[in-house]
Structures are given as structure tokens and as C-alpha cells.
Enzyme design. Structure first.
Site, PDB file in Angstrom:
ATOM      1  N   GLU A  46       0.470  -1.245  -0.143  1.00  0.00           N
ATOM      2  CA  GLU A  46      -0.263   0.074   0.205  1.00  0.00           C
ATOM      3  C   GLU A  46       0.312   1.441  -0.554  1.00  0.00           C
ATOM      4  O   GLU A  46       1.427   1.157   0.775  1.00  0.00           O
ATOM      5  CB  GLU A  46      -1.112  -0.123   1.344  1.00  0.00           C
ATOM      6  CG  GLU A  46      -2.035   1.275   1.207  1.00  0.00           C
ATOM      7  CD  GLU A  46      -2.739   1.042   2.620  1.00  0.00           C
ATOM      8  OE1 GLU A  46      -3.651   1.874   2.607  1.00  0.00           O
ATOM      9  OE2 GLU A  46      -2.286  -0.209   3.554  1.00  0.00           O
ATOM     10  N   LYS A 114      -9.190   1.796  -2.458  1.00  0.00           N
ATOM     11  CA  LYS A 114     -10.153   1.512  -0.915  1.00  0.00           C
ATOM     12  C   LYS A 114     -11.527   1.628  -0.230  1.00  0.00           C
ATOM     13  O   LYS A 114     -11.966   2.553  -0.455  1.00  0.00           O
ATOM     14  CB  LYS A 114      -8.491   1.978  -0.255  1.00  0.00           C
ATOM     15  CG  LYS A 114      -8.727   1.223   1.958  1.00  0.00           C
ATOM     16  CD  LYS A 114      -7.685   1.795   2.395  1.00  0.00           C
ATOM     17  CE  LYS A 114      -7.577   0.940   3.405  1.00  0.00           C
ATOM     18  NZ  LYS A 114      -6.331   0.851   4.992  1.00  0.00           N
ATOM     19  N   CYS A 167      -5.036  -3.914   2.278  1.00  0.00           N
ATOM     20  CA  CYS A 167      -5.227  -2.902   4.001  1.00  0.00           C
ATOM     21  C   CYS A 167      -6.534  -3.535   4.401  1.00  0.00           C
ATOM     22  O   CYS A 167      -7.116  -5.100   4.988  1.00  0.00           O
ATOM     23  CB  CYS A 167      -4.264  -2.564   3.988  1.00  0.00           C
ATOM     24  SG  CYS A 167      -3.347  -2.715   5.665  1.00  0.00           S
ATOM     25  N   GLY A 359      -9.923 -61.523  10.699  1.00  0.00           N
ATOM     26  CA  GLY A 359      -9.578 -61.833  10.006  1.00  0.00           C
ATOM     27  C   GLY A 359      -7.957 -61.475   9.958  1.00  0.00           C
ATOM     28  O   GLY A 359      -7.784 -60.175   9.562  1.00  0.00           O
ATOM     29  N   SER A 361      -4.054 -61.854   9.325  1.00  0.00           N
ATOM     30  CA  SER A 361      -2.994 -62.268   8.634  1.00  0.00           C
ATOM     31  C   SER A 361      -1.531 -61.901   9.525  1.00  0.00           C
ATOM     32  O   SER A 361      -0.536 -62.463   8.618  1.00  0.00           O
ATOM     33  CB  SER A 361      -2.868 -61.562   6.804  1.00  0.00           C
ATOM     34  OG  SER A 361      -2.415 -60.351   7.522  1.00  0.00           O
ATOM     35  N   GLY A 362      -1.042 -60.988  10.009  1.00  0.00           N
ATOM     36  CA  GLY A 362       0.109 -60.625  10.337  1.00  0.00           C
ATOM     37  C   GLY A 362       0.290 -59.097   9.229  1.00  0.00           C
ATOM     38  O   GLY A 362       1.979 -58.546   9.220  1.00  0.00           O
ATOM     39  N   THR A 469     -11.016 -55.261   6.726  1.00  0.00           N
ATOM     40  CA  THR A 469      -9.921 -54.931   6.453  1.00  0.00           C
ATOM     41  C   THR A 469      -9.683 -53.826   5.677  1.00  0.00           C
ATOM     42  O   THR A 469      -8.514 -53.173   5.003  1.00  0.00           O
ATOM     43  CB  THR A 469      -8.897 -56.143   6.940  1.00  0.00           C
ATOM     44  OG1 THR A 469      -8.641 -56.771   5.816  1.00  0.00           O
ATOM     45  CG2 THR A 469      -9.399 -56.775   8.244  1.00  0.00           C
ATOM     46  N   TRP A 479      -8.040 -53.881  -5.899  1.00  0.00           N
ATOM     47  CA  TRP A 479      -6.529 -55.205  -5.252  1.00  0.00           C
ATOM     48  C   TRP A 479      -7.876 -55.756  -4.324  1.00  0.00           C
ATOM     49  O   TRP A 479      -7.383 -55.935  -2.680  1.00  0.00           O
ATOM     50  CB  TRP A 479      -5.272 -54.424  -4.948  1.00  0.00           C
ATOM     51  CG  TRP A 479      -4.499 -55.491  -4.434  1.00  0.00           C
ATOM     52  CD1 TRP A 479      -3.800 -55.624  -3.757  1.00  0.00           C
ATOM     53  CD2 TRP A 479      -3.827 -56.228  -5.418  1.00  0.00           C
ATOM     54  NE1 TRP A 479      -2.748 -56.797  -3.624  1.00  0.00           N
ATOM     55  CE2 TRP A 479      -2.782 -57.040  -4.932  1.00  0.00           C
ATOM     56  CE3 TRP A 479      -3.909 -56.080  -7.093  1.00  0.00           C
ATOM     57  CZ2 TRP A 479      -1.777 -57.564  -5.675  1.00  0.00           C
ATOM     58  CZ3 TRP A 479      -2.928 -57.127  -8.128  1.00  0.00           C
ATOM     59  CH2 TRP A 479      -2.300 -58.192  -6.959  1.00  0.00           C
ATOM     60  N   ALA A 480      -8.477 -57.316  -4.599  1.00  0.00           N
ATOM     61  CA  ALA A 480      -9.032 -57.326  -3.538  1.00  0.00           C
ATOM     62  C   ALA A 480     -10.244 -58.425  -4.281  1.00  0.00           C
ATOM     63  O   ALA A 480     -10.742 -58.037  -5.465  1.00  0.00           O
ATOM     64  CB  ALA A 480     -10.675 -56.259  -2.489  1.00  0.00           C
TER      65      ALA A 480
END
Length: 642
Positions: A46, A114, A167, A359, A361-362, A469, A479-480
Site C-alpha cells: 500500500e 480502498k 489492507c 481375519g 494375517s500379520g 480390513t 486389489w481385493a
């Protein structure tokens, strides 16, 4: 604008109070510097042509005339620049003085006055300035030339729409930028001279984040700095760029040498969010009347997505789901865990269920589900023995994952069962006349479906439900196994991306007592390669089937998923962002292209699995629930995305 990005800058060069020639030289030097590095829009503080702290000198014609001459000098200089910019100066019109921004581009000048003039505390601006009501336009004379002075005007700049406020305009209940944004401005420039006080900077940053988020815009703020009078006030020279709730860049305050912030604003992402947030347009229809908008010229550079495109001047997080700092990750993990636990607790309470079958699975996903189940039972004051963890070793189960699964269940104090699926699967191979030596999709999916069959039957046997899960990343890629691990009565991990799962498990590990079995198991599970363990282990008993070798790196797929769902970007743009986010040492261009094509092929072809997805909690801005965030026909073509 290149590839949907606009290069913007906020800068606060040194000034001398009332020395217009010096200030002009500083501004021109900075303009040349910014133009050289491809900045397209810049904002200065400004009253930067005169300095903000001139006080009653603003009523002296010598100062006003000098500012006018400097303005025309900048107007002529702008013809040599690709850069468009805003500078501050006093403008005399019809017996009054206005605090103005001059937006200058390619020899053109427009004034923005302004709107709100502060006259409280340390500010005494009404002594000098008159406000120009929002939406009003006047014609002003500057050295025998006429220019437009307005508020509520949106300018076209390099294919983007730019609005300006000054401002105090930002600090009022309804800033002009709110209306400008609703009328289409994607970038807001703020020329400021806000002095510094204890705690004010933190508040200002919060204000900039909030305003840029509410307006779904890039907000570029330049505050007066070195050289302003210290008679009563001190100015720290702020240069801050915010975008949709995030500070993209901020300079080092109090350092005259660090007076500029530069970043690439993602205009395409902002447009997508405005399109997606339907209430933005509803609000705009009611609130943005009277704003004039220049048409946006078509920019031939917007589709330049070649490998030779200049590097972006902004940080692209390679892991958009995972906060960078330890503290932020801890807070994110706490919030997600609370969401998961609250959701599961509500479901169990709603169906009066006191047992869960899961289930184990580890691996990471089943571990997280078990940990959430245990915490949920604790919250509901249920005995953890009501959680039936079932480990089901198969042809690819390794000693490492089996041991971790068994010891984790024991350490958490849940009920555990172990059922080998091998006899049943071998019998099934006989029933369908499948050769067990052929390790194809039938070999793999038969095992997954056998495990789900066992879990469902045990849930019936114990009067409970099966806890799913699978995570968000697996859902995106499909991916199932359909009607295998794809199915459950409640999918507690459905909203959690794979790149975040290990941090959630790590959060629980940090909470566990040191040297405890649970802590040791969790840390080892985090270090275990991701695998469905459906193919026999190698000769040393180690995991042979690694998911990321088959489907691709999850950090890439999560990156692709985020920008596909969160912003709806094209594959070309996602590729550009990925090249910037990941180094060539991590992934070459060819590797990124390969897995990006894989992502879209799988994402489209596997929608049928998501269309019949079990219930599960949403935890972030990206979700694939067919009932809420993502609705897509299962037979949609992926041709345009490959």
C-alpha cells in the site's frame, strides 16, 4: 499461465518516506527481477510509490504530482514486461484523496480504491483518505490523461481473473474479496501497510488462510516494510501467498533482504473446487451483483504439459495423505482413530452386537482393524474376548506373518482361532478340476474366498459380524477378491489410504509399553513387505509375492488417487505433478507413466467391486463410497484417461 498454474509474487521493497524517485527505482528493479523468472502477477505494498507513513504530506501537491509522474513512468515501463502488477499511490479526484492500487499491464492502468478506511487505534486514515463504496466507478484525470477508478472490478491477467483489495478491506466482516471471488476472481491481491504488534502476525496468517479457503482463491499479500517511518509504528515487510487455506510461501519478517515470496498458484485446482462446491455458486448468485469482469483471454500456454515445462515454484507433496511433521502426523492419526472407533462403536450399538470376527494375517490392514476393534470394545466396556481373531494359514503364509498374527492376538487379549485353509482349498481344486500347480487367479482367489467363508460362518456361529480390513488404496485399485476379502459386514479401514496405514499402526506401537509383545509385533508388521501371501514362499521361507511388484508402488497410486478424486485432474496434469513431487532417482518419467496408466486401467475396470461396497466410515476428503462421494457406472470407458 502454464498448465493451469499462475506464477504470482508478493514483494515489499525498501522505501524512503516521500522520496518517490527512489521508490520508483526500487519497484522497477524488482519488476525486472520478477519478470526475468517468469512471474506473471505481482503485488507491492500500500502506498509504495510514496511510502505509507507520509501523513499530512499526502495533502501536498508536490508529493501527489510526483506520484502521478511515477505512475506514468511505470505504465510505459510495463510495455516491456510480460508481468502484470499492482502498486499503491494516492489519487486526487473531485476534491478528495483516495488510497488506490494501480493495476498496470502492457501499458494499461486501472485504479482500485480502498473501500474501508480505518480510523481507530493507531490508524488515522480518514484524515487523508475518502472511501469509495464497493461497486462504484469514477473517471479520474492524471496529468491530462483519463483513467478508471473503481471497486468491484475483476481484471484478466494471463488467463486468470484477478481482484484487488487494500489492507483494511481484508479485516472487515464482509471483505470485498469475498464478493470478488464469488464473481469469478481466482486471485486476490492485497496491498497493505499493516503495522506489526505482538500476536498480530499469527492472527493475520490465520485470516489469510481462512479468507483464501472461504473464497477458494489464491490470496497474495504484500505489507509495507523497511524504510517506513518509525515515529509511532513499525513495519516488518510481510510477503505472504495463501491458497485455499494453506500458506504457500511467506518471507522472513524483519529482513530487508528477504522481501519477496513467489509461488505458482494452482488455478485449475481452484476452479475444480468451485465447480464441485455447489453452494459457492449459490452464494455467488445472491452476493456478487454489480461487479464488472473483463473477459478472460484464451491462453495458449494453459495446455503445455510437456516434459520440458519449467519447474514449478511450489511444493508438491509426494504423500498428500500423510502430514510431513511428526506432530501433524500424530494429530492426524488420533483423529482418524477416533473416527474409526466412533463409527464402529455406533454400528455395534445400533445392532446390539457384542462380538466381532476379523481375519488376522500379520499384515498392516488386518492389524489396524484389530487395533480399532480392541479400542472400540474398550470404549463400549465390552470384554475383548468378544473379538474373535482368526488366522488362516494358506499356501503362501510365512512363519514371520503367522507368528506376528498369533502373538498380536495374544498380546491384545482377544479370542483367537487358527484354521488352515489348505485342506478345504485342495478339496475345492478337486471339485472344480483345477491343477494346484497352476498358480493363476483361480489359485489365488479360491484361498481368499475360503477365508471369507470361514469368517462369515464364525460370525454367524458367535452371533456377531465380520469386520472388513481392506483399505482405500486397495478399493481404488480393486486389489481385493470379489466376494472374498472384498466383502464384510463393516469395512472399518475403507477410508484410510495405504500410505497412512503404517503410521496409524505406528501410533498404536508408540502407545504400547516398551519391550511388550504388542509393541514388538507392531513394529515388525510395519517392516514386513506388503503381500497377499497367496503364492508359496521362496526356498528360504520368505515372502515371494510382493504386492507393489505386481500392482505398483502404493505411494504413487495414492498420489494418483488423491489428485484424481480430490481435484479431478487429467492424467497429463497428474503426471506433471508427479514428476515434480518425486525425484528421478525415485521414479523415472517412464515408470511414472507406466504406473499411471495402470492406475486408471484398474480404477475403471474395478468399479463394480466398489459399487457393492460394505458400509464404512469416511475419514478424509477422498472417499470411494458408492453411497456418498464417488458414484460411477461400472461399465464406464477409461479410454480418455489412458
Amino acid at each position: 499461465m502454464h498448465s493451469g498454474f499462475l506464477r504470482i509474487a508478493a514483494t515489499a521493497p525498501t522505501v524512503r518516506v516521500a522520496d518517490v524517485d527512489f521508490n520508483l527505482s526500487q519497484i522497477k528493479a524488482k519488476l525486472a527481477e520478477l519478470d526475468k523468472i517468469g512471474v506473471e502477477v505481482a503485488v507491492f505494498p500500500e502506498m509504495c510509490l510514496t511510502a505509507y507513513t507520509c501523513a499530512d504530506l499526502f495533502h501536498n501537491s508536490t508529493l501527489i504530482n510526483a506520484a502521478n509522474r511515477a505512475l506514468l513512468n511505470l505504465r510505459d515501463y510495463s510495455r516491456t514486461l510480460n508481468l502484470h502488477f499492482a502498486v499503491g499511490l494516492p489519487v486526487s479526484h473531485a476534491g478528495a484523496l483516495y488510497n488506490c492500487a494501480a493495476f498496470i499491464r502492457n501499458g494499461r492502468v486501472n485504479f482500485v480504491a480502498k473501500t474501508y478506511i480505518p480510523n481507530y487505534n493507531e490508524f488515522y486514515e480518514r484524515r487523508w483518505w475518502r472511501p469509495l463504496p464497493f461497486g462504484k466507478t469514477e473517471t479520474v484525470d492524471i496529468l491530462d490523461e483519463q483513467f478508471e477508478m473503481s471497486t468491484g472490478r475483476i481484471f484478466n491477467s494471463h488467463g486468470a481473473k484477478v481482484g484487488i483489495e487494500i489492507c483494511e478491506d481484508l479485516w472487515v466482516p464482509i471483505p470485498p474479496s469475498s464478493r470478488l471471488a464469488m464473481a469469478g476472481a481466482q486471485v486476490i491481491l492485497n496491498l497493505s501497510a499493516s503495522d506489526d504488534l505482538i500476536g498480530k502476525y499469527a492472527y493475520l496468517q490465520s485470516l489469510l488462510r481462512q479468507q483464501s479457503a472461504r473464497c477458494l482463491c489464491a490470496y497474495v499479500y504484500a505489507g509495507a516494510g523497511w524504510g517506513e517511518s518509525s515515529t509511532d509504528l513499525t513495519f516488518d515487510g510481510k510477503a505472504i501467498i495463501a491458497e485455499n487455506g494453506t500458506i504457500l510461501k511467506a518471507n522472513e519478517r524483519w529482513n530487508p533482504a528477504d522481501n519477496t515470496s513467489i509461488a505458482d498458484a494452482d488455478i485449475e485446482a481452484l476452479d475444480r473446487d468451485r465447480l464441485h462446491m455447489t453452494t459457492f455458486a449459490d452464494c455467488a448468485e445472491a452476493e456478487c451483483n454489480g461487479i464488472e469482469t473483463e473477459p478472460v483471454a484464451k491462453n495458449s500456454d494453459t495446455s503445455d504439459l510437456s516434459d520440458n515445462q519449467p519447474a514449478l515454484l511450489r511444493y508438491i507433496d509426494p504423500h498428500p495423505f500423510v502430514p510431513a511433521s511428526d506432530e501433524a502426523r500424530r494429530e492426524r492419526c488420533e483423529e482418524i482413530i477416533n473416527i474409526q472407533v466412533a463409527a464402529l462403536a455406533r454400528r455395534l450399538d445400533a445392532i446390539n452386537c457384542k462380538t466381532l470376527t476379523v481375519g488376522i494375517s500379520g499384515g498392516l490392514d488386518s492389524t489396524l482393524a484389530l487395533l480399532i476393534a480392541a479400542r472400540t470394545f474398550d470404549r463400549l466396556k465390552l470384554d475383548r474376548k468378544g473379538i474373535i481373531g482368526v488366522t488362516m494359514p494358506g499356501f503362501g503364509t510365512t512363519n514371520r506373518t503367522h507368528t506376528n498374527a498369533v502373538e498380536l492376538m495374544d498380546g491384545l487379549g482377544v479370542s483367537s482361532r487358527e484354521i488352515s485353509i489348505a485342506p478345504a482349498v485342495i478339496q475345492h481344486f478337486k471339485d472344480i478340476d483345477h491343477d494346484p500347480s497352476v498358480h493363476d487367479v483361480t489359485y489365488e482367489n479360491t484361498q481368499a474366498r475360503q477365508r471369507t467363508l470361514l469368517l462369515m460362518d464364525i460370525a454367524n456361529q458367535t452371533g456377531g459380524i465380520v469386520l472388513g480390513t481392506g483399505d482405500l488404496s486397495e478399493l481404488a485399485l480393486g486389489w481385493a477378491t470379489y466376494n472374498g476379502d472384498h466383502m464384510s459386514m463393516y469395512g472399518v479401514n475403507a477410508g484410510v489410504p495405504k500410505t497412512l496405514v503404517k503410521y496409524l499402526v505406528g501410533y498404536f506401537a508408540n502407545e504400547a509399553p516398551k519391550n511388550s509383545t504388542v509393541r514388538r509385533c507392531l513394529l515388525d508388521i510395519i517392516d514386513t513387505p506388503i503381500s497377499p501371501e497367496l503364492i508359496p514362499a521362496d526356498s528360504h521361507g520368505n515372502i515371494k509375492q510382493r504386492t507393489e511388484d505386481l500392482v505398483g508402488p502404493y505411494e504413487l497410486h495414492d498420489f494418483f488417487l488423491y489428485y484424481t478424486l480430490r481435484f479431478g485432474f487429467t492424467p497429463e496434469r497428474i503426471y506433471l505433478l508427479a514428476r515434480h513431487a518425486f525425484s528421478k532417482e525415485q521414479y523415472t518419467d517412464e515408470v511414472i507413466r507406466h504406473w499411471l496408466a495402470t492406475f486408471f486401467r484398474r480404477f475403471f475396470s474395478q468399479q463394480f467391486k466398489r459399487s457393492c461396497l460394505p458400509d464404512g466410515p469416511k475419514v478424509g476428503s477422498v472417499c470411494l463410497s458408492p453411497r456418498g462421494d464417488w458414484r460411477m457406472p461400472s461399465d464406464a470407458s477409461s479410454a480418455l484417461w489412458r
